[in-house]
Design a protein around this motif. Sequence first.
Motif, PDB file in Angstrom:
ATOM      1  N   UNK A  82       0.861  -1.181   0.000  1.00  0.00           N
ATOM      2  CA  UNK A  82       0.000   0.000   0.000  1.00  0.00           C
ATOM      3  C   UNK A  82       0.894   1.226   0.000  1.00  0.00           C
ATOM      4  N   UNK A  83       0.684   2.118  -0.957  1.00  0.00           N
ATOM      5  CA  UNK A  83       1.450   3.367  -1.038  1.00  0.00           C
ATOM      6  C   UNK A  83       0.523   4.519  -0.679  1.00  0.00           C
ATOM      7  N   UNK A  84       0.823   5.211   0.421  1.00  0.00           N
ATOM      8  CA  UNK A  84       0.072   6.409   0.777  1.00  0.00           C
ATOM      9  C   UNK A  84       1.043   7.580   0.802  1.00  0.00           C
ATOM     10  N   UNK A  85       0.531   8.760   0.560  1.00  0.00           N
ATOM     11  CA  UNK A  85       1.427   9.911   0.451  1.00  0.00           C
ATOM     12  C   UNK A  85       0.667  11.205   0.731  1.00  0.00           C
ATOM     13  N   UNK A 125       3.533  -8.635   5.434  1.00  0.00           N
ATOM     14  CA  UNK A 125       4.416  -8.723   6.605  1.00  0.00           C
ATOM     15  C   UNK A 125       4.156  -7.650   7.656  1.00  0.00           C
ATOM     16  N   UNK A 126       3.466  -6.566   7.244  1.00  0.00           N
ATOM     17  CA  UNK A 126       3.246  -5.451   8.167  1.00  0.00           C
ATOM     18  C   UNK A 126       4.386  -4.451   8.180  1.00  0.00           C
ATOM     19  N   UNK A 127       5.464  -4.726   7.424  1.00  0.00           N
ATOM     20  CA  UNK A 127       6.598  -3.796   7.364  1.00  0.00           C
ATOM     21  C   UNK A 127       6.141  -2.466   6.787  1.00  0.00           C
ATOM     22  N   UNK A 199      10.404  -2.385   1.022  1.00  0.00           N
ATOM     23  CA  UNK A 199       9.263  -2.999   1.716  1.00  0.00           C
ATOM     24  C   UNK A 199       9.028  -4.451   1.288  1.00  0.00           C
ATOM     25  N   UNK A 200       9.580  -4.832   0.143  1.00  0.00           N
ATOM     26  CA  UNK A 200       9.327  -6.192  -0.372  1.00  0.00           C
ATOM     27  C   UNK A 200      10.246  -7.218   0.272  1.00  0.00           C
TER      28      UNK A 200
END
Length: 200
Positions: A82-85, A125-127, A199-200
């Motif tokens: 998920x990418x938020x900005x 993973x929640x990272x 993040x991956x």
Amino acid sequence: METAANTSQFKIILGSSSVHRQKVLSEMGYNFTVMTADIDERSIRKEKPEELVVALAEAKAEAIIPKLPIGHFQKDAEASVLVTCDQGTIREKPSSKEEARQFIKDYSGGSAATVSSVLVTNLRTGFRKGDLDKVEIYFHAIPDQVIDNLIEEEMILNVAGGLITEHPLMLPYIKQVVGTMDSVMGLPKALTERLIVEAL
């Protein structure tokens, strides 16, 4: 470095309704789905623009994640991110045409700065990892007629600081950009790419 060519290995959700951010992410070669966060951005206050855009990116992630089938993502062989900005200036969105006019007059012959925050969450993973990108924009003198025309379109009222640099009327008056235009549009490519890889 892993690039957009590896998109078959993971899925992206862009937590933004911004057509500019969607355009930038598409230019990066990614396929993605869009979800929006229903938050009251004006209820989140911070002293510094850097702190505010980070807080807003985090708030958007917190609003979107409960809507997602996280259990499904955790079992999925493919990672999903998920990418938020958020992107802002030292100013809020103009509250009126008069305020928007004053903002642009202030930029005329001067400068403005933007700061963008990108937060990437690995839904399996929640990272979670985020970072900032800053840009400085220097302007030639902007004629009153150009300012009038920009104000009439009213699009400027929906942009932080009334800073609508990608508009065809504004482009000729940009003297120099110290940074990248994709960052000004709210999604710095290099930063976003780095955070997705991490993040991956």
